[in-house]
Design an enzyme around this catalytic site. Structure first.
Site, PDB file in Angstrom:
ATOM      1  N   GLY A  49     -10.197 -19.526  12.281  1.00  0.00           N
ATOM      2  CA  GLY A  49     -10.006 -17.459  12.604  1.00  0.00           C
ATOM      3  C   GLY A  49     -11.210 -16.626  10.901  1.00  0.00           C
ATOM      4  N   LYS A  97      -3.142  -3.702  16.049  1.00  0.00           N
ATOM      5  CA  LYS A  97      -4.096  -2.206  15.344  1.00  0.00           C
ATOM      6  C   LYS A  97      -5.313  -1.931  16.485  1.00  0.00           C
ATOM      7  N   ASN A 102      -0.607 -15.889   1.289  1.00  0.00           N
ATOM      8  CA  ASN A 102      -1.935 -15.806   2.701  1.00  0.00           C
ATOM      9  C   ASN A 102      -3.599 -15.811   2.126  1.00  0.00           C
ATOM     10  N   ASN A 149       9.497  -6.451   4.452  1.00  0.00           N
ATOM     11  CA  ASN A 149       8.796  -7.322   3.794  1.00  0.00           C
ATOM     12  C   ASN A 149       8.447  -6.539   2.591  1.00  0.00           C
ATOM     13  N   SER A 173      -7.018  -1.286  10.654  1.00  0.00           N
ATOM     14  CA  SER A 173      -7.159  -2.477  10.126  1.00  0.00           C
ATOM     15  C   SER A 173      -9.324  -3.250  10.173  1.00  0.00           C
ATOM     16  N   TYR A 208      -2.556  -9.852  15.653  1.00  0.00           N
ATOM     17  CA  TYR A 208      -2.058  -8.278  14.229  1.00  0.00           C
ATOM     18  C   TYR A 208      -3.479  -8.039  14.544  1.00  0.00           C
ATOM     19  N   ARG A 252     -15.953 -10.448   1.365  1.00  0.00           N
ATOM     20  CA  ARG A 252     -14.983  -9.619   1.721  1.00  0.00           C
ATOM     21  C   ARG A 252     -15.310  -8.558   0.629  1.00  0.00           C
ATOM     22  N   ASP A 287      15.374   0.263  11.203  1.00  0.00           N
ATOM     23  CA  ASP A 287      14.136  -0.831  11.393  1.00  0.00           C
ATOM     24  C   ASP A 287      13.121   0.776  12.312  1.00  0.00           C
ATOM     25  N   LEU A 288      12.039   1.078  12.564  1.00  0.00           N
ATOM     26  CA  LEU A 288      11.074   2.013  13.114  1.00  0.00           C
ATOM     27  C   LEU A 288      11.783   1.829  14.548  1.00  0.00           C
ATOM     28  N   ILE A 338       0.845  -1.229  -0.445  1.00  0.00           N
ATOM     29  CA  ILE A 338       0.026  -0.205   0.182  1.00  0.00           C
ATOM     30  C   ILE A 338       1.121   1.231  -0.064  1.00  0.00           C
ATOM     31  N   TYR A 355      -8.721  -0.331   7.092  1.00  0.00           N
ATOM     32  CA  TYR A 355      -8.812  -0.743   5.373  1.00  0.00           C
ATOM     33  C   TYR A 355      -9.562  -1.786   5.550  1.00  0.00           C
TER      34      TYR A 355
HETATM   35  P1  NAD Z   1       3.423  -4.500   3.353  1.00  0.00           P
HETATM   36  O1  NAD Z   1       3.990  -5.787   4.692  1.00  0.00           O
HETATM   37  O2  NAD Z   1       3.794  -4.881   1.909  1.00  0.00           O
HETATM   38  O3  NAD Z   1       3.877  -3.231   3.987  1.00  0.00           O
HETATM   39  C1  NAD Z   1       4.494  -2.885   5.736  1.00  0.00           C
HETATM   40  C2  NAD Z   1       5.754  -2.069   5.306  1.00  0.00           C
HETATM   41  O4  NAD Z   1       6.332  -1.843   6.400  1.00  0.00           O
HETATM   42  C3  NAD Z   1       6.961  -3.107   4.447  1.00  0.00           C
HETATM   43  O5  NAD Z   1       7.827  -2.428   3.716  1.00  0.00           O
HETATM   44  C4  NAD Z   1       8.385  -3.506   5.404  1.00  0.00           C
HETATM   45  O6  NAD Z   1       9.149  -3.800   4.847  1.00  0.00           O
HETATM   46  C5  NAD Z   1       7.227  -2.272   6.365  1.00  0.00           C
HETATM   47  N1  NAD Z   1       8.557  -3.121   7.753  1.00  0.00           N
HETATM   48  C6  NAD Z   1       7.273  -3.603   8.550  1.00  0.00           C
HETATM   49  N2  NAD Z   1       8.410  -3.963  10.194  1.00  0.00           N
HETATM   50  C7  NAD Z   1       9.072  -2.312   9.974  1.00  0.00           C
HETATM   51  C8  NAD Z   1       9.572  -1.984  10.665  1.00  0.00           C
HETATM   52  N3  NAD Z   1       9.875  -2.184  12.235  1.00  0.00           N
HETATM   53  N4  NAD Z   1      10.659  -0.350  10.536  1.00  0.00           N
HETATM   54  C9  NAD Z   1      10.557   0.045   9.232  1.00  0.00           C
HETATM   55  N5  NAD Z   1      10.217  -0.661   8.145  1.00  0.00           N
HETATM   56  C10 NAD Z   1       8.761  -1.978   8.725  1.00  0.00           C
HETATM   57  O7  NAD Z   1       1.691  -4.551   4.134  1.00  0.00           O
HETATM   58  P2  NAD Z   1       1.124  -3.736   3.341  1.00  0.00           P
HETATM   59  O8  NAD Z   1       0.281  -4.587   2.471  1.00  0.00           O
HETATM   60  O9  NAD Z   1       1.422  -2.911   2.214  1.00  0.00           O
HETATM   61  O10 NAD Z   1       0.290  -2.964   4.514  1.00  0.00           O
HETATM   62  C11 NAD Z   1       0.747  -1.490   5.464  1.00  0.00           C
HETATM   63  C12 NAD Z   1      -0.417  -1.389   6.617  1.00  0.00           C
HETATM   64  O11 NAD Z   1      -1.358  -1.027   6.140  1.00  0.00           O
HETATM   65  C13 NAD Z   1       0.204  -2.154   7.611  1.00  0.00           C
HETATM   66  O12 NAD Z   1       0.274  -1.001   8.908  1.00  0.00           O
HETATM   67  C14 NAD Z   1      -0.979  -3.158   7.654  1.00  0.00           C
HETATM   68  O13 NAD Z   1      -1.058  -3.627   8.821  1.00  0.00           O
HETATM   69  C15 NAD Z   1      -2.043  -1.937   7.549  1.00  0.00           C
HETATM   70  N6  NAD Z   1      -3.324  -3.256   6.467  1.00  0.00           N
HETATM   71  C16 NAD Z   1      -2.977  -4.347   5.834  1.00  0.00           C
HETATM   72  C17 NAD Z   1      -4.131  -4.370   4.837  1.00  0.00           C
HETATM   73  C18 NAD Z   1      -4.168  -5.516   3.539  1.00  0.00           C
HETATM   74  O14 NAD Z   1      -4.103  -6.640   3.187  1.00  0.00           O
HETATM   75  N7  NAD Z   1      -2.953  -5.333   2.765  1.00  0.00           N
HETATM   76  C19 NAD Z   1      -5.580  -3.808   5.849  1.00  0.00           C
HETATM   77  C20 NAD Z   1      -5.625  -3.968   6.289  1.00  0.00           C
HETATM   78  C21 NAD Z   1      -4.655  -3.040   7.050  1.00  0.00           C
HETATM   79  C1  WQD Z   2     -10.532 -13.485   1.708  1.00  0.00           C
HETATM   80  C2  WQD Z   2     -11.385 -14.703   1.986  1.00  0.00           C
HETATM   81  C3  WQD Z   2     -10.864 -16.759   3.557  1.00  0.00           C
HETATM   82  C4  WQD Z   2      -7.061 -17.479   0.981  1.00  0.00           C
HETATM   83  C5  WQD Z   2      -6.454 -10.452   5.967  1.00  0.00           C
HETATM   84  C6  WQD Z   2      -5.934  -9.968   7.207  1.00  0.00           C
HETATM   85  C7  WQD Z   2      -6.873  -8.846   7.222  1.00  0.00           C
HETATM   86  C8  WQD Z   2      -6.585  -7.703   6.438  1.00  0.00           C
HETATM   87  C9  WQD Z   2      -6.927  -8.214   5.114  1.00  0.00           C
HETATM   88  C10 WQD Z   2      -4.506  -6.692   7.376  1.00  0.00           C
HETATM   89  C11 WQD Z   2     -11.522 -15.984   3.192  1.00  0.00           C
HETATM   90  C12 WQD Z   2     -10.793 -16.798   1.242  1.00  0.00           C
HETATM   91  C13 WQD Z   2      -8.305 -17.036   1.601  1.00  0.00           C
HETATM   92  C14 WQD Z   2      -6.834 -18.846  -0.029  1.00  0.00           C
HETATM   93  C15 WQD Z   2      -9.371 -18.892   0.675  1.00  0.00           C
HETATM   94  N1  WQD Z   2      -4.924  -7.651   6.775  1.00  0.00           N
HETATM   95  N2  WQD Z   2      -9.511 -17.646   0.683  1.00  0.00           N
HETATM   96  N3  WQD Z   2      -8.160 -19.912   0.422  1.00  0.00           N
HETATM   97  O1  WQD Z   2      -8.560 -13.600   5.657  1.00  0.00           O
HETATM   98  O2  WQD Z   2     -10.152 -11.271   4.975  1.00  0.00           O
HETATM   99  O3  WQD Z   2      -7.839 -10.885   5.238  1.00  0.00           O
HETATM  100  O4  WQD Z   2      -6.521  -9.411   4.811  1.00  0.00           O
HETATM  101  O5  WQD Z   2      -4.806  -6.297   7.979  1.00  0.00           O
HETATM  102  O6  WQD Z   2      -6.027  -8.473   8.931  1.00  0.00           O
HETATM  103  O7  WQD Z   2      -6.806 -11.254   8.224  1.00  0.00           O
HETATM  104  O8  WQD Z   2      -8.176 -11.723   3.226  1.00  0.00           O
HETATM  105  O9  WQD Z   2      -7.590 -12.484   1.425  1.00  0.00           O
HETATM  106  O10 WQD Z   2      -6.609 -14.001   3.334  1.00  0.00           O
HETATM  107  O11 WQD Z   2      -9.407 -14.495   2.665  1.00  0.00           O
HETATM  108  O12 WQD Z   2     -10.759 -19.351   0.146  1.00  0.00           O
HETATM  109  O13 WQD Z   2      -6.483 -19.378  -0.378  1.00  0.00           O
HETATM  110  O14 WQD Z   2     -10.595 -15.831   0.844  1.00  0.00           O
HETATM  111  O15 WQD Z   2     -10.934 -18.028   3.923  1.00  0.00           O
HETATM  112  O16 WQD Z   2     -13.294 -15.607   3.764  1.00  0.00           O
HETATM  113  P1  WQD Z   2      -8.170 -11.738   5.025  1.00  0.00           P
HETATM  114  P2  WQD Z   2      -7.201 -13.299   3.181  1.00  0.00           P
END
Ligand code: NAD
Ligand code: WQD
Length: 349
Positions: free
Chosen positions: A296, A155, A200, A37, A127, A151, A233, A61-62, A14, A179
């Site tokens: 979960g 948040k 995942n 990551n 999240s 996790y 979702r 590292d933050l 993101i 999000y």
């Molecule tokens: P991402 O893992 O792609 O990005 C996170 C970034 O933070 C990575 O580049 C990683 O290297 C960096 N990072 C991790 N720990 C660090 C540290 N200690 N110091 C410095 N950098 C560090 O994840 P994303 O999907 O881009 O998510 C961004 C944010 O949004 C996260 O806080 C995540 O929890 C939140 N979020 C993501 C989702 C999702 O599904 N992708 C949904 C809801 C919330």
């Molecule tokens: C979506 C749907 C699964 C994989 C995760 C985090 C959540 C947030 C968003 C950060 C579900 C199904 C998945 C597979 C499947 N991230 N599925 N087979 O679990 O909604 O949310 O990302 O904040 O915290 O938990 O996302 O993409 O894993 O799953 O059937 O191999 O797809 O059961 O219904 P999820 P997801």
């Protein structure tokens, strides 16, 4: 003079899309990312898309207070967008302490650097997972939190820390954005989601099936109380999430204190609907089998996005077909993801 924004985690999924959005709109961007990551390549691609690079990037590292303090000494930030966190739910169950340390500890270290350097505007990545097993659809920001894994708890704790900080330090301005399920990629195909190892999350998993790296999707349960029995979702395009952050920066000045908004579309999509949409987008069959529920998982998580629409006159614009098309374009153009020195290849499952 243009505003300078610190983006923690700016090389991530993101974060990188948000950097493009900010550069495109005249912001100067400084990135802090330890690349735990992400690939540094992502920021090179950000520069290629935006036509200019981020002003500076620090591989730290933050939680490294001294290194972070030097970053704040070097730049005068108007605001901070805080993405850096660990986000794998399963990993958080196995190693909760690491999650509390990185996600909560990282946030308090950042807050303390902000206070020391008189920076008081923050956009925080929260999240939909904080809602837990909410038996309600759609979800408003007033619905109770009930995180069901470490996790999600990190948040929720960060939201509490930020809200309480704002109560006691009235000059702070914080927007927490919850999000829902960000997916998709930049329309150029240069930036996208590039998880390490076997994904995942469902969208990168589908993309890796379509490119031939994985064989079939295991659909986790078809006995949920949803229309077709599979999990529902609220998928949101990552470019809409990025644009939401630019809107947030523009609205940080609206009021002191902390405000919390859902970032979602309000549209629920089941796993089987997503499989069909992705197959349409890539023109290939997506083999799948129904297996047991994933521990979960919850039946449905769908946002009520009306609060942010009212507050900012802002809404998402991209539909599920666009999300799938853009995710597929990134996968097709980058079959093994970003080049990495030590890339962990996905194994066939
Ligand atoms: P991402 O893992 O792609 O990005 C996170 C970034 O933070 C990575 O580049 C990683 O290297 C960096 N990072 C991790 N720990 C660090 C540290 N200690 N110091 C410095 N950098 C560090 O994840 P994303 O999907 O881009 O998510 C961004 C944010 O949004 C996260 O806080 C995540 O929890 C939140 N979020 C993501 C989702 C999702 O599904 N992708 C949904 C809801 C919330
Ligand atoms: C979506 C749907 C699964 C994989 C995760 C985090 C959540 C947030 C968003 C950060 C579900 C199904 C998945 C597979 C499947 N991230 N599925 N087979 O679990 O909604 O949310 O990302 O904040 O915290 O938990 O996302 O993409 O894993 O799953 O059937 O191999 O797809 O059961 O219904 P999820 P997801």
């Amino acid at each position: 003079m243009s505003a300078t924004v610190l983006v923690t985690g700016g090389a991530g999924f993101i974060g990188s899309h948000t950097c493009v959005e900010l550069l495109d709109h005249g912001y100067d961007v400084v990135v802090v990312d330890d690349h735990s990551n992400s690939s540094p390549q992502a920021l090179e691609r950000v520069a290629a898309i935006a036509g200019r690079p981020v002003a500076a990037t620090y591989e730290i590292d933050l939680r490294d207070r001294r290194a972070l303090s030097r970053v704040f000494d070097t730049h005068a930030f108007d605001a901070v967008i805080h993405f850096a966190a660990k986000k794998a739910v399963g990993e958080s169950v196995e190693n909760p302490v690491e999650y509390y340390d990185t996600n909560v500890g990282g946030t308090t270290t950042l807050l303390s650097a902000m206070r020391t350097h008189d920076v008081n505007r923050l956009v925080f990545s929260s999240s939909c997972s904080i809602y837990g097993d909410a038996a309600k659809e759609p979800l408003t920001e007033q619905d109770p939190a009930g995180p069901t894994n470490p996790y999600a708890t990190t948040k929720w704790l960060c939201e509490q820390v930020l809200a309480d900080t704002c109560r006691h330090l009235p000059d702070m301005r914080v927007l927490a954005l919850r999000y829902f399920n960000p997916v998709g990629a930049h329309p150029t195909g240069l930036l996208g989601e590039d998880p390490r190892g076997v994904p995942n999350n469902v969208m990168p998993y589908l993309a890796q099936i379509a490119i031939g790296r994985l064989r079939r999707l295991r659909v986790f349960g078809d006995d949920y109380p949803t229309a077709d029995g599979t999990g529902v979702r609220d998928y949101i395009h990552v470019m809409d999430v990025a644009e939401g952050h630019r809107a947030a920066l523009e609205h940080l000045g609206d009021a002191n204190g902390m405000r919390t908004f859902n970032l979602g579309t309000g549209v629920g999509t089941s796993v089987l609907q997503l499989v069909a949409a992705f197959a349409d987008a890539c023109g290939r069959e997506i083999p799948y089998e129904i297996v047991a529920r994933r521990p979960g998982d919850v039946a449905a998580l769908v946002a009520d996005p009306s609060a942010v629409a009212r507050a900012w006159s802002w809404a998402t614009t991209r539909d599920l077909a666009t999300m799938c098309r853009d995710a597929w374009r990134f996968q097709e153009q980058n079959p093994s993801g970003y080049p990495r020195l030590t890339h962990l290849e996905s194994s066939e499952v």
